[in-house]
Design a protein around this motif. Sequence first.
Motif, PDB file in Angstrom:
ATOM      1  N   PHE B  20       0.841  -1.197   0.000  1.00 57.52           N
ATOM      2  CA  PHE B  20       0.000   0.000   0.000  1.00 57.52           C
ATOM      3  C   PHE B  20       0.877   1.247   0.000  1.00 57.52           C
ATOM      4  O   PHE B  20       1.692   1.453   0.893  1.00 57.52           O
ATOM      5  N   VAL B  21       0.674   2.092  -1.020  1.00 59.65           N
ATOM      6  CA  VAL B  21       1.472   3.315  -1.133  1.00 59.65           C
ATOM      7  C   VAL B  21       0.547   4.527  -1.025  1.00 59.65           C
ATOM      8  O   VAL B  21      -0.166   4.853  -1.971  1.00 59.65           O
ATOM      9  N   PRO B  22       0.546   5.191   0.118  1.00 61.58           N
ATOM     10  CA  PRO B  22      -0.283   6.405   0.242  1.00 61.58           C
ATOM     11  C   PRO B  22       0.121   7.433  -0.804  1.00 61.58           C
ATOM     12  O   PRO B  22       1.287   7.456  -1.244  1.00 61.58           O
ATOM     13  N   ASP B  23      -0.797   8.307  -1.202  1.00 62.13           N
ATOM     14  CA  ASP B  23      -0.501   9.330  -2.219  1.00 62.13           C
ATOM     15  C   ASP B  23       0.683  10.197  -1.840  1.00 62.13           C
ATOM     16  O   ASP B  23       1.509  10.555  -2.695  1.00 62.13           O
ATOM     17  N   SER B  24       0.763  10.538  -0.552  1.00 57.80           N
ATOM     18  CA  SER B  24       1.855  11.425  -0.138  1.00 57.80           C
ATOM     19  C   SER B  24       3.211  10.766  -0.361  1.00 57.80           C
ATOM     20  O   SER B  24       4.202  11.429  -0.683  1.00 57.80           O
ATOM     21  N   VAL B  25       3.246   9.433  -0.213  1.00 58.36           N
ATOM     22  CA  VAL B  25       4.501   8.718  -0.426  1.00 58.36           C
ATOM     23  C   VAL B  25       4.814   8.648  -1.914  1.00 58.36           C
ATOM     24  O   VAL B  25       5.962   8.832  -2.345  1.00 58.36           O
ATOM     25  N   LYS B  26       3.787   8.393  -2.702  1.00 57.19           N
ATOM     26  CA  LYS B  26       3.976   8.371  -4.159  1.00 57.19           C
ATOM     27  C   LYS B  26       4.583   9.695  -4.607  1.00 57.19           C
ATOM     28  O   LYS B  26       5.569   9.742  -5.344  1.00 57.19           O
ATOM     29  N   SER B  27       3.979  10.760  -4.114  1.00 58.57           N
ATOM     30  CA  SER B  27       4.455  12.092  -4.466  1.00 58.57           C
ATOM     31  C   SER B  27       5.896  12.311  -3.993  1.00 58.57           C
ATOM     32  O   SER B  27       6.735  12.858  -4.718  1.00 58.57           O
ATOM     33  N   PHE B  28       6.174  11.841  -2.794  1.00 58.11           N
ATOM     34  CA  PHE B  28       7.519  11.992  -2.227  1.00 58.11           C
ATOM     35  C   PHE B  28       8.572  11.324  -3.106  1.00 58.11           C
ATOM     36  O   PHE B  28       9.578  11.932  -3.472  1.00 58.11           O
ATOM     37  N   VAL B  29       8.339  10.042  -3.465  1.00 54.52           N
ATOM     38  CA  VAL B  29       9.383   9.336  -4.221  1.00 54.52           C
ATOM     39  C   VAL B  29       9.524   9.930  -5.619  1.00 54.52           C
ATOM     40  O   VAL B  29      10.629  10.011  -6.161  1.00 54.52           O
ATOM     41  N   VAL B  30       8.400  10.359  -6.206  1.00 53.90           N
ATOM     42  CA  VAL B  30       8.476  10.956  -7.540  1.00 53.90           C
ATOM     43  C   VAL B  30       9.325  12.221  -7.491  1.00 53.90           C
ATOM     44  O   VAL B  30      10.213  12.439  -8.322  1.00 53.90           O
ATOM     45  N   HIS B  31       9.064  13.060  -6.489  1.00 55.46           N
ATOM     46  CA  HIS B  31       9.835  14.310  -6.357  1.00 55.46           C
ATOM     47  C   HIS B  31      11.303  14.042  -6.085  1.00 55.46           C
ATOM     48  O   HIS B  31      12.188  14.642  -6.703  1.00 55.46           O
ATOM     49  N   LEU B  32      11.547  13.125  -5.148  1.00 53.47           N
ATOM     50  CA  LEU B  32      12.932  12.839  -4.784  1.00 53.47           C
ATOM     51  C   LEU B  32      13.700  12.318  -5.993  1.00 53.47           C
ATOM     52  O   LEU B  32      14.824  12.743  -6.278  1.00 53.47           O
ATOM     53  N   TYR B  33      13.066  11.401  -6.720  1.00 59.05           N
ATOM     54  CA  TYR B  33      13.687  10.824  -7.918  1.00 59.05           C
ATOM     55  C   TYR B  33      14.038  11.938  -8.911  1.00 59.05           C
ATOM     56  O   TYR B  33      15.140  11.986  -9.457  1.00 59.05           O
ATOM     57  N   ARG B  34      13.088  12.845  -9.131  1.00 54.79           N
ATOM     58  CA  ARG B  34      13.339  13.918 -10.098  1.00 54.79           C
ATOM     59  C   ARG B  34      14.475  14.835  -9.630  1.00 54.79           C
ATOM     60  O   ARG B  34      15.355  15.179 -10.404  1.00 54.79           O
ATOM     61  N   GLN B  35      14.435  15.218  -8.358  1.00 53.00           N
ATOM     62  CA  GLN B  35      15.473  16.129  -7.860  1.00 53.00           C
ATOM     63  C   GLN B  35      16.854  15.486  -7.946  1.00 53.00           C
ATOM     64  O   GLN B  35      17.855  16.162  -8.219  1.00 53.00           O
ATOM     65  N   ILE B  36      16.907  14.177  -7.708  1.00 48.08           N
ATOM     66  CA  ILE B  36      18.202  13.494  -7.804  1.00 48.08           C
ATOM     67  C   ILE B  36      18.682  13.507  -9.241  1.00 48.08           C
ATOM     68  O   ILE B  36      19.852  13.770  -9.534  1.00 48.08           O
ATOM     69  N   ARG B  37      17.761  13.257 -10.187  1.00 49.22           N
ATOM     70  CA  ARG B  37      18.166  13.251 -11.594  1.00 49.22           C
ATOM     71  C   ARG B  37      18.621  14.631 -12.026  1.00 49.22           C
ATOM     72  O   ARG B  37      19.507  14.776 -12.851  1.00 49.22           O
ATOM     73  N   GLU B  38      17.987  15.663 -11.439  1.00 50.83           N
ATOM     74  CA  GLU B  38      18.355  17.030 -11.837  1.00 50.83           C
ATOM     75  C   GLU B  38      19.457  17.609 -10.963  1.00 50.83           C
ATOM     76  O   GLU B  38      19.837  18.770 -11.118  1.00 50.83           O
ATOM     77  N   LYS B  39      19.978  16.800 -10.040  1.00 46.54           N
ATOM     78  CA  LYS B  39      21.091  17.189  -9.176  1.00 46.54           C
ATOM     79  C   LYS B  39      20.819  18.467  -8.381  1.00 46.54           C
ATOM     80  O   LYS B  39      21.711  19.293  -8.191  1.00 46.54           O
ATOM     81  N   ASN B  40      19.574  18.628  -7.901  1.00 44.63           N
ATOM     82  CA  ASN B  40      19.266  19.791  -7.056  1.00 44.63           C
ATOM     83  C   ASN B  40      19.500  19.431  -5.602  1.00 44.63           C
ATOM     84  O   ASN B  40      18.588  19.034  -4.885  1.00 44.63           O
ATOM     85  N   VAL B  41      20.734  19.630  -5.168  1.00 47.17           N
ATOM     86  CA  VAL B  41      21.140  19.148  -3.848  1.00 47.17           C
ATOM     87  C   VAL B  41      20.286  19.740  -2.729  1.00 47.17           C
ATOM     88  O   VAL B  41      19.880  19.041  -1.802  1.00 47.17           O
ATOM     89  N   TYR B  42      19.974  21.040  -2.835  1.00 49.17           N
ATOM     90  CA  TYR B  42      19.209  21.667  -1.761  1.00 49.17           C
ATOM     91  C   TYR B  42      17.837  21.030  -1.613  1.00 49.17           C
ATOM     92  O   TYR B  42      17.396  20.712  -0.513  1.00 49.17           O
ATOM     93  N   GLU B  43      17.150  20.824  -2.764  1.00 45.72           N
ATOM     94  CA  GLU B  43      15.820  20.213  -2.723  1.00 45.72           C
ATOM     95  C   GLU B  43      15.897  18.776  -2.215  1.00 45.72           C
ATOM     96  O   GLU B  43      15.028  18.323  -1.468  1.00 45.72           O
ATOM     97  N   ILE B  44      16.946  18.063  -2.674  1.00 40.45           N
ATOM     98  CA  ILE B  44      17.102  16.682  -2.214  1.00 40.45           C
ATOM     99  C   ILE B  44      17.206  16.662  -0.688  1.00 40.45           C
ATOM    100  O   ILE B  44      16.572  15.856  -0.008  1.00 40.45           O
ATOM    101  N   HIS B  45      18.001  17.592  -0.160  1.00 45.13           N
ATOM    102  CA  HIS B  45      18.199  17.647   1.283  1.00 45.13           C
ATOM    103  C   HIS B  45      16.897  17.899   2.017  1.00 45.13           C
ATOM    104  O   HIS B  45      16.598  17.254   3.023  1.00 45.13           O
TER     105      HIS B  45
END
Lengths: 230, 490
Positions: B20-45
């Motif tokens: 079971f993946v709550p929406d907030s978690v889905k959103s979290f991993v999607v954002h984290l994945y994107r920020q990592i790909r875009e190398k936005n260290v501050y957002e990742i942090h």
Amino acid sequence: MGRETAKAQQGTAYTVEQLVAFNRYNPDILPDLENYVNDQVSSQTYSLESNLCLLRLYQFEPEKMSSQIVARILVKALMAMPAPDFSLCLFLIPERQMEEQFKTLIVLSHYLETGRFRQFWDEAAKSRHIVEAVPGFEQAIQDYAIHVLSLTYQRIPRTVLAEAINIEGLALDKFLEHQVANSGWVIEKSQGRGQLIVLPRDEYNDPILKKNTADSVPFEHIAHILNNLS
Amino acid sequence: MADHDEQRLQPQDLGYDPNFVPDSVKSFVVHLYRQIREKNVYEIHQLYEASFQTLSERHFKDTPWPSVDAVAQYVDNDHVFCLLYREMWFRHLYARLTPTLRQRIDSWDNYCSLFQVVLHGVVNMQLPNQWLWDMVDEFVYQFQSFCQYRAKMKNKTEQEIALLRQFDQAWNVFGVLNFLQALVEKSAIIQILEQEKEGLEQFTANDGYDYNGGSNVLKVLGYFSMVGLLRVHCLLGDYDTGLKCLQPIDISQPGVFNIVIGCHITTIYHYGFANLMLRRYVEAIREFNKILLYIFKTKVYHQKSPQYEQILKKNEQMYALLAICLSLCPQSKLVDETVNSQLREKYGEKMSRMQRYDDEAFAMYDELFSYACPKFITPSAPSFEEPLVNYNQDAYRLQLKLFLYEAKQQQLLSGLRTFLKVYSTISLAKLASYMEVDEPTLRTILLTYKHKTHAVDSAGKVISNADVNFFIDDDTIHVVESKPPKRFKG
């Protein structure tokens, strides 16, 4: 020892130091490290780093521990005093691996740590088989004794010195002659109480010479001077 | 750094569904994945530290996060992201629940995969230093936890024993040390730090980040692994090697190690502890003093951070270690006034008892040492022979015993100090009678004092720690101020 042997040993030493540096956590180097301990004993050299590496491997695989090798490492560590090498080794030997001969060495270390040289030499005499297996042992302990005495005394009674280094009578006379000739010792006659030995002044036994900077007399410097014994 | 050793409820008791993946978690991993790909260290942090904590509090207080299989679909099944997610997943598990043996083994496997990917140099991310430090810190913590767990053989089930036998490589001490060492070597961090001194590298100036389009991950993991090695060696009782592992980092200068507060504290705590065990008390006192002052001034800024509790705990432990050092090696000028007053408040009474060197004193040394010491481990494989025993205390008991042994050897020195402070000269005979010992014994006490207060450093140099000093001229003791008094000059 022939030159060839010395050269071969030098070659071995160079390789082992490299082994330890590049294979610190490799269990396969255990036999090399054990051989190196025996080399250190026979050629009167010493490597703390290599010996700690071996004790660590024994700690990881206790079934491979060799009591004889550990005993030799501990004796070599004693000989390195005043450095705390002996304690460093003990930290790595689990209680379950503790043996009688190690306990004897711990007692010897205790006497040396607390300046009880008379008790040390008495106990060492009872454990000849352990300590005589390592050449240079007596001299190393005498060097340590003189190190501590030199930190402490400006003038020391002959009897106190004799007890600390376990040399008496004619042998002591000869030893003192040597020190006078080579190490700046001076012998005084004290009224009716035997000789007083005047030790060289340095910042540890003389307030005038003590500086505020970190200038200190390297122990190797003192030990080197003292190595000119008969 | 965290301390999670109590038993807690198992997730299945609380109706946990790994898929079971709550929406907030889905959103979290999607954002984290994107920020990592875009190398936005501050957002990742921000996502890594703040969002992960908030979501954990809200949805996963007593259960694990959703399984990696359930979230993989939202992140293109990206292999590396999944390894990172799993690392966080296990860290959360260890913090909130008690891992099963199977989970411990799986976590080991995940670290192996993650480190191998990094070591192969194919990672192209920039991750925040906090995250990279947490990885190394957690890796060592889980190793320590595993050794403690494994050493309690008494109540192990047959299933657990079978698993232990089968997966004897999991959390094997050689494996742990070799991974840390590999990260140090492959990153060439030691050479980088050397070259930095000559102005050829910008590692520290850039906080470890790579501004040339590359990745900071291997370099910074290599750097933090040096601290990891110091910690592992302390857990094994190998203080000398631990300090050698840390040597490439100059702790007297600002460096990447003090960017992350957890790393700063862990480094100094273990550095100080190792020096204490090596009898280099002055060095330990200096470093504990500096960091305790630093924590005093800056802890208010960390009140909201997840590390706050740990910071406070290590703070208390270091005060205890400082109390021990100052009791064994009194020094009047090395401790800052602020730290000193805190010390008096916490340990003033205990310190005066420790300096008395009677049985009560040793009970105090025991208490403080036991409270403040690292959680020592037995690294060797367990014995599966009957009867099965618990030996998880063995390593700690050995270190405690050896420490108390050293403290005992200094037993009479405190009494000696008291007299040396009162007299400028005194005959051996008189001092012996005051101290109620015979002269030969007094001579041994004086030699012990000299030996114990004059440490030998790693280069063979003799350094005096003595706050009060003396020399003996035949049968008279002459007391010396630690700085030469003016009347002896000229």
